[in-house]
Scaffold this active site. Sequence first.
Site, PDB file in Angstrom:
ATOM      1  N   LEU A   1      -0.792   1.079   3.231  1.00 12.98           N
ATOM      2  CA  LEU A   1       0.649   0.847   3.193  1.00 12.98           C
ATOM      3  C   LEU A   1       0.958  -0.648   3.145  1.00 12.98           C
ATOM      4  O   LEU A   1       1.820  -1.101   2.384  1.00 12.98           O
ATOM      5  CB  LEU A   1       1.300   1.488   4.416  1.00 12.98           C
ATOM      6  CG  LEU A   1       2.827   1.511   4.485  1.00 12.98           C
ATOM      7  CD1 LEU A   1       3.431   2.186   3.261  1.00 12.98           C
ATOM      8  CD2 LEU A   1       3.275   2.212   5.758  1.00 12.98           C
ATOM      9  N   LYS A   2       0.233  -1.418   3.944  1.00 13.06           N
ATOM     10  CA  LYS A   2       0.424  -2.864   3.941  1.00 13.06           C
ATOM     11  C   LYS A   2       0.071  -3.467   2.579  1.00 13.06           C
ATOM     12  O   LYS A   2       0.786  -4.342   2.062  1.00 13.06           O
ATOM     13  CB  LYS A   2      -0.436  -3.485   5.040  1.00 13.06           C
ATOM     14  CG  LYS A   2      -0.531  -5.001   5.014  1.00 13.06           C
ATOM     15  CD  LYS A   2       0.810  -5.690   5.163  1.00 13.06           C
ATOM     16  CE  LYS A   2       0.597  -7.182   5.397  1.00 13.06           C
ATOM     17  NZ  LYS A   2       1.800  -7.971   5.150  1.00 13.06           N
TER      18      LYS A   2
END
Length: 287
Positions: free
Chosen positions: A166-167
């Site tokens: 996600l990052k």
Amino acid sequence: MRIALLGTGILGHSIAERLLHTYDSLYVYNRSRSKAEDLLSLGATLCNTPAEAIAAADALFLVLTDAKTTKTVLASAEEKTLFEKKTFFQLGTISPMEAEELNAYITQKGGVFIELPVLGSKNEAKNGSLLLMFGANEEQYHKWHDFLSSLGKVFFVAEPKKAAVLKLALNQLIISSMVGFSLSFAMVIKENIDPKLFMNILRASALYCSTYDKKLPRLVKKDYELANFTLDLLLKDLKLCLEETERLSIESAPLEISRTIIEQALKRGYGQKDYSALFEAIFSPKP
């Protein structure tokens, strides 16, 4: 509860300031001690080794350059018992595989690993408005939510691997939005169009992103000092994104183009400057 932070770079230092503003004490370790000494006046205790910081704390923030550095720092604290019943929050941008490796390493030593990448830089860290992606089980999330909320908004992601991905997905947007804005702004400047007119239209459209206004003064003044996020680190994250697109069988051509632009800017000495300096490689490309 005793808290420690390892790594006082741009983000780590700002998080340390926030923690010291919220809590009475903080144990700090940084490989270059001089970069952390100013925290003494805020109430921090500087540790000479990672082992000293780990031994002193119940909860530890790992805010180091990359996974390799994090592994090296943790490995220097050889005593297995140092890790037992301690919680390690990993805030750096790393690959999902590296997150899983660190999880296994710390868990095997009796500690608890939480992948906790953040969106935001020094200003958001100082004022407690970071966006934190919590990569661990729901029980841990409820245990630590209130504590971490002093740093910003906490989003439950569940798995370390997913939090890391996600990052990377979000950092890819940092790359692509800066490259896209730089290209458009270069067109406007070279055609002698009023930048204010361009920005007024952009702000009124669905195309607008607040990052554009944050970086606009840097592009206008060609001032890339006092970086919130350096171009060197942006390239490091881009390479992680490329690894992930290959793993997931996603087209990586846009990232490859951005990589070429960033590497051109690095050759001109902008590595430790703000990442918006990639504009220079777009505005004045060298043959």
